[in-house]
Design a protein around this motif. Structure first.
Motif, PDB file in Angstrom:
ATOM      1  N   LEU A   1      -9.129   3.239  -6.432  1.00  0.00           N
ATOM      2  CA  LEU A   1      -8.386   4.004  -7.101  1.00  0.00           C
ATOM      3  C   LEU A   1      -8.648   4.407  -8.212  1.00  0.00           C
ATOM      4  O   LEU A   1      -8.427   5.646  -8.800  1.00  0.00           O
ATOM      5  CB  LEU A   1      -6.980   3.091  -7.045  1.00  0.00           C
ATOM      6  CG  LEU A   1      -6.180   2.989  -5.830  1.00  0.00           C
ATOM      7  CD1 LEU A   1      -5.138   2.008  -5.981  1.00  0.00           C
ATOM      8  CD2 LEU A   1      -5.772   4.275  -5.402  1.00  0.00           C
ATOM      9  N   LYS A   2      -9.332   3.615  -9.150  1.00  0.00           N
ATOM     10  CA  LYS A   2      -9.858   3.967 -10.468  1.00  0.00           C
ATOM     11  C   LYS A   2     -10.817   5.076 -10.368  1.00  0.00           C
ATOM     12  O   LYS A   2     -11.080   5.755 -11.523  1.00  0.00           O
ATOM     13  CB  LYS A   2     -10.527   2.761 -11.117  1.00  0.00           C
ATOM     14  CG  LYS A   2      -9.273   1.605 -11.475  1.00  0.00           C
ATOM     15  CD  LYS A   2      -9.832   0.545 -12.575  1.00  0.00           C
ATOM     16  CE  LYS A   2      -9.008  -0.393 -12.843  1.00  0.00           C
ATOM     17  NZ  LYS A   2      -9.590  -1.645 -13.524  1.00  0.00           N
ATOM     18  N   ASN A   3     -11.458   5.181  -9.253  1.00  0.00           N
ATOM     19  CA  ASN A   3     -12.539   6.279  -9.177  1.00  0.00           C
ATOM     20  C   ASN A   3     -12.006   7.391  -8.303  1.00  0.00           C
ATOM     21  O   ASN A   3     -12.499   8.230  -8.058  1.00  0.00           O
ATOM     22  CB  ASN A   3     -13.992   5.666  -8.271  1.00  0.00           C
ATOM     23  CG  ASN A   3     -14.577   4.883  -9.145  1.00  0.00           C
ATOM     24  OD1 ASN A   3     -15.301   5.504  -9.964  1.00  0.00           O
ATOM     25  ND2 ASN A   3     -14.564   3.712  -9.146  1.00  0.00           N
ATOM     26  N   GLY A   4     -10.481   7.754  -8.643  1.00  0.00           N
ATOM     27  CA  GLY A   4      -9.808   8.910  -7.861  1.00  0.00           C
ATOM     28  C   GLY A   4      -9.964   8.737  -6.441  1.00  0.00           C
ATOM     29  O   GLY A   4      -9.551   9.998  -6.076  1.00  0.00           O
ATOM     30  N   MET A   5     -10.043   7.820  -5.730  1.00  0.00           N
ATOM     31  CA  MET A   5      -9.736   8.000  -4.170  1.00  0.00           C
ATOM     32  C   MET A   5      -8.682   7.643  -3.812  1.00  0.00           C
ATOM     33  O   MET A   5      -7.830   7.008  -4.462  1.00  0.00           O
ATOM     34  CB  MET A   5     -10.792   6.803  -3.546  1.00  0.00           C
ATOM     35  CG  MET A   5     -12.396   7.265  -3.727  1.00  0.00           C
ATOM     36  SD  MET A   5     -12.826   8.585  -2.721  1.00  0.00           S
ATOM     37  CE  MET A   5     -14.335   9.056  -3.877  1.00  0.00           C
ATOM     38  N   LYS A   6      -8.097   8.221  -2.670  1.00  0.00           N
ATOM     39  CA  LYS A   6      -7.198   7.970  -2.012  1.00  0.00           C
ATOM     40  C   LYS A   6      -7.247   6.762  -1.181  1.00  0.00           C
ATOM     41  O   LYS A   6      -8.438   7.017  -0.525  1.00  0.00           O
ATOM     42  CB  LYS A   6      -6.677   9.372  -1.174  1.00  0.00           C
ATOM     43  CG  LYS A   6      -5.543   9.017  -0.402  1.00  0.00           C
ATOM     44  CD  LYS A   6      -5.157  10.308   0.711  1.00  0.00           C
ATOM     45  CE  LYS A   6      -4.125  10.145   1.755  1.00  0.00           C
ATOM     46  NZ  LYS A   6      -3.900  11.210   2.490  1.00  0.00           N
ATOM     47  N   VAL A   7      -6.318   5.823  -1.260  1.00  0.00           N
ATOM     48  CA  VAL A   7      -6.826   4.570  -0.431  1.00  0.00           C
ATOM     49  C   VAL A   7      -5.570   4.056   0.337  1.00  0.00           C
ATOM     50  O   VAL A   7      -4.295   4.396  -0.169  1.00  0.00           O
ATOM     51  CB  VAL A   7      -7.123   3.543  -1.657  1.00  0.00           C
ATOM     52  CG1 VAL A   7      -7.122   2.211  -0.979  1.00  0.00           C
ATOM     53  CG2 VAL A   7      -8.322   4.009  -2.313  1.00  0.00           C
ATOM     54  N   SER A   8      -5.667   3.511   1.491  1.00  0.00           N
ATOM     55  CA  SER A   8      -4.599   2.781   2.193  1.00  0.00           C
ATOM     56  C   SER A   8      -5.178   1.281   2.359  1.00  0.00           C
ATOM     57  O   SER A   8      -6.353   1.092   2.503  1.00  0.00           O
ATOM     58  CB  SER A   8      -4.300   3.445   3.404  1.00  0.00           C
ATOM     59  OG  SER A   8      -5.397   3.764   4.361  1.00  0.00           O
ATOM     60  N   MET A   9      -4.255   0.399   2.618  1.00  0.00           N
ATOM     61  CA  MET A   9      -4.468  -1.047   2.807  1.00  0.00           C
ATOM     62  C   MET A   9      -3.469  -1.689   3.552  1.00  0.00           C
ATOM     63  O   MET A   9      -2.354  -1.427   3.933  1.00  0.00           O
ATOM     64  CB  MET A   9      -4.505  -1.798   1.505  1.00  0.00           C
ATOM     65  CG  MET A   9      -4.933  -3.346   1.423  1.00  0.00           C
ATOM     66  SD  MET A   9      -5.014  -3.858  -0.062  1.00  0.00           S
ATOM     67  CE  MET A   9      -4.089  -5.393   0.158  1.00  0.00           C
ATOM     68  N   GLU A  10      -4.112  -2.348   4.693  1.00  0.00           N
ATOM     69  CA  GLU A  10      -3.431  -2.967   5.645  1.00  0.00           C
ATOM     70  C   GLU A  10      -3.752  -4.346   6.340  1.00  0.00           C
ATOM     71  O   GLU A  10      -5.094  -4.801   6.377  1.00  0.00           O
ATOM     72  CB  GLU A  10      -2.925  -2.201   6.874  1.00  0.00           C
ATOM     73  CG  GLU A  10      -4.137  -1.926   7.897  1.00  0.00           C
ATOM     74  CD  GLU A  10      -4.047  -1.056   9.005  1.00  0.00           C
ATOM     75  OE1 GLU A  10      -2.965  -1.225   9.778  1.00  0.00           O
ATOM     76  OE2 GLU A  10      -4.830  -0.095   9.332  1.00  0.00           O
ATOM     77  N   GLU A  11      -2.843  -5.216   6.633  1.00  0.00           N
ATOM     78  CA  GLU A  11      -3.112  -6.346   7.124  1.00  0.00           C
ATOM     79  C   GLU A  11      -3.260  -6.406   8.592  1.00  0.00           C
ATOM     80  O   GLU A  11      -2.369  -5.818   9.280  1.00  0.00           O
ATOM     81  CB  GLU A  11      -2.144  -7.633   6.868  1.00  0.00           C
ATOM     82  CG  GLU A  11      -2.528  -8.950   7.073  1.00  0.00           C
ATOM     83  CD  GLU A  11      -1.497  -9.949   6.906  1.00  0.00           C
ATOM     84  OE1 GLU A  11      -1.944 -11.054   6.740  1.00  0.00           O
ATOM     85  OE2 GLU A  11      -0.527  -9.647   6.365  1.00  0.00           O
ATOM     86  N   THR A  12      -4.236  -6.903   9.337  1.00  0.00           N
ATOM     87  CA  THR A  12      -4.372  -6.724  10.762  1.00  0.00           C
ATOM     88  C   THR A  12      -4.053  -8.259  11.379  1.00  0.00           C
ATOM     89  O   THR A  12      -3.885  -9.149  10.737  1.00  0.00           O
ATOM     90  CB  THR A  12      -5.518  -6.332  11.194  1.00  0.00           C
ATOM     91  OG1 THR A  12      -6.668  -7.146  10.865  1.00  0.00           O
ATOM     92  CG2 THR A  12      -5.776  -4.686  10.737  1.00  0.00           C
ATOM     93  N   GLU A  13      -4.230  -8.485  12.814  1.00  0.00           N
ATOM     94  CA  GLU A  13      -4.455  -9.572  13.346  1.00  0.00           C
ATOM     95  C   GLU A  13      -5.485 -10.466  13.526  1.00  0.00           C
ATOM     96  O   GLU A  13      -5.585 -11.093  14.169  1.00  0.00           O
ATOM     97  CB  GLU A  13      -3.716  -9.297  14.972  1.00  0.00           C
ATOM     98  CG  GLU A  13      -2.258  -8.604  14.960  1.00  0.00           C
ATOM     99  CD  GLU A  13      -1.242  -9.608  14.439  1.00  0.00           C
ATOM    100  OE1 GLU A  13      -1.345 -10.886  14.745  1.00  0.00           O
ATOM    101  OE2 GLU A  13      -0.346  -9.110  13.785  1.00  0.00           O
ATOM    102  N   ASP A  14      -6.796  -9.645  13.065  1.00  0.00           N
ATOM    103  CA  ASP A  14      -8.063 -10.388  13.103  1.00  0.00           C
ATOM    104  C   ASP A  14      -8.084 -11.440  12.188  1.00  0.00           C
ATOM    105  O   ASP A  14      -7.512 -11.612  10.997  1.00  0.00           O
ATOM    106  CB  ASP A  14      -8.866  -9.386  12.579  1.00  0.00           C
ATOM    107  CG  ASP A  14     -10.469  -9.847  12.509  1.00  0.00           C
ATOM    108  OD1 ASP A  14     -10.747 -10.860  11.922  1.00  0.00           O
ATOM    109  OD2 ASP A  14     -11.244  -9.052  13.034  1.00  0.00           O
ATOM    110  N   GLU A  15      -8.405 -12.676  12.732  1.00  0.00           N
ATOM    111  CA  GLU A  15      -8.476 -14.056  12.062  1.00  0.00           C
ATOM    112  C   GLU A  15      -9.385 -14.188  10.910  1.00  0.00           C
ATOM    113  O   GLU A  15      -9.200 -14.668   9.940  1.00  0.00           O
ATOM    114  CB  GLU A  15      -8.259 -15.090  13.012  1.00  0.00           C
ATOM    115  CG  GLU A  15      -7.105 -15.122  13.675  1.00  0.00           C
ATOM    116  CD  GLU A  15      -7.127 -16.487  14.894  1.00  0.00           C
ATOM    117  OE1 GLU A  15      -7.764 -17.546  14.412  1.00  0.00           O
ATOM    118  OE2 GLU A  15      -6.593 -16.385  15.674  1.00  0.00           O
TER     119      GLU A  15
END
Length: 80
Positions: A52-66
Motif C-alpha cells: 500500500l505504501k508503494n501505491g499498490m491496490k491490495v486485498s487480503m483474506e483468510e483461507t482454510e489452509d492450516e
C-alpha cells in the motif's frame, strides 16, 4: 512496441501464451493479480502495508489452509 513471443515455462508464461493465442494484444495495460501466502495475520498485514505504501491496490483474506491461511493479493495495472 515489439512483443517477444518467448514466454516463461511456468504459470505466468501459460497465462501470457493463452492471451497471445486468443489474439489478445499484449501491448495494452490491464490489472493482474499476484498473491503471496503467510502463516500469520501479522506477517500478511506487514506485507500488505508495504504494498500500500508503494501505491499498490491490495486485498487480503483468510483461507482454510492450516499452514498458510493468510493470502495477500496485489493488483497492479500493467502491460504484460
Amino acid at each position: 512496441m515489439s512483443i517477444d513471443k518467448t514466454f516463461p515455462d511456468d504459470e505466468n508464461g501459460a497465462v501470457l501464451r493463452q492471451l497471445w493465442d486468443t489474439g489478445d494484444s499484449l501491448e495494452e495495460a490491464r490489472e493482474f493479480d499476484f498473491g503471496a501466502v503467510f502463516p500469520a495475520e501479522e506477517n500478511a498485514m506487514e506485507y500488505a502495508v508495504i504494498l500500500l505504501k508503494n501505491g499498490m491496490k491490495v486485498s487480503m483474506e483468510e483461507t482454510e489452509d492450516e499452514g498458510f491461511p493468510w493470502v495477500v493479493t496485489c493488483h497492479p495495472f500493467m502491460v504484460p
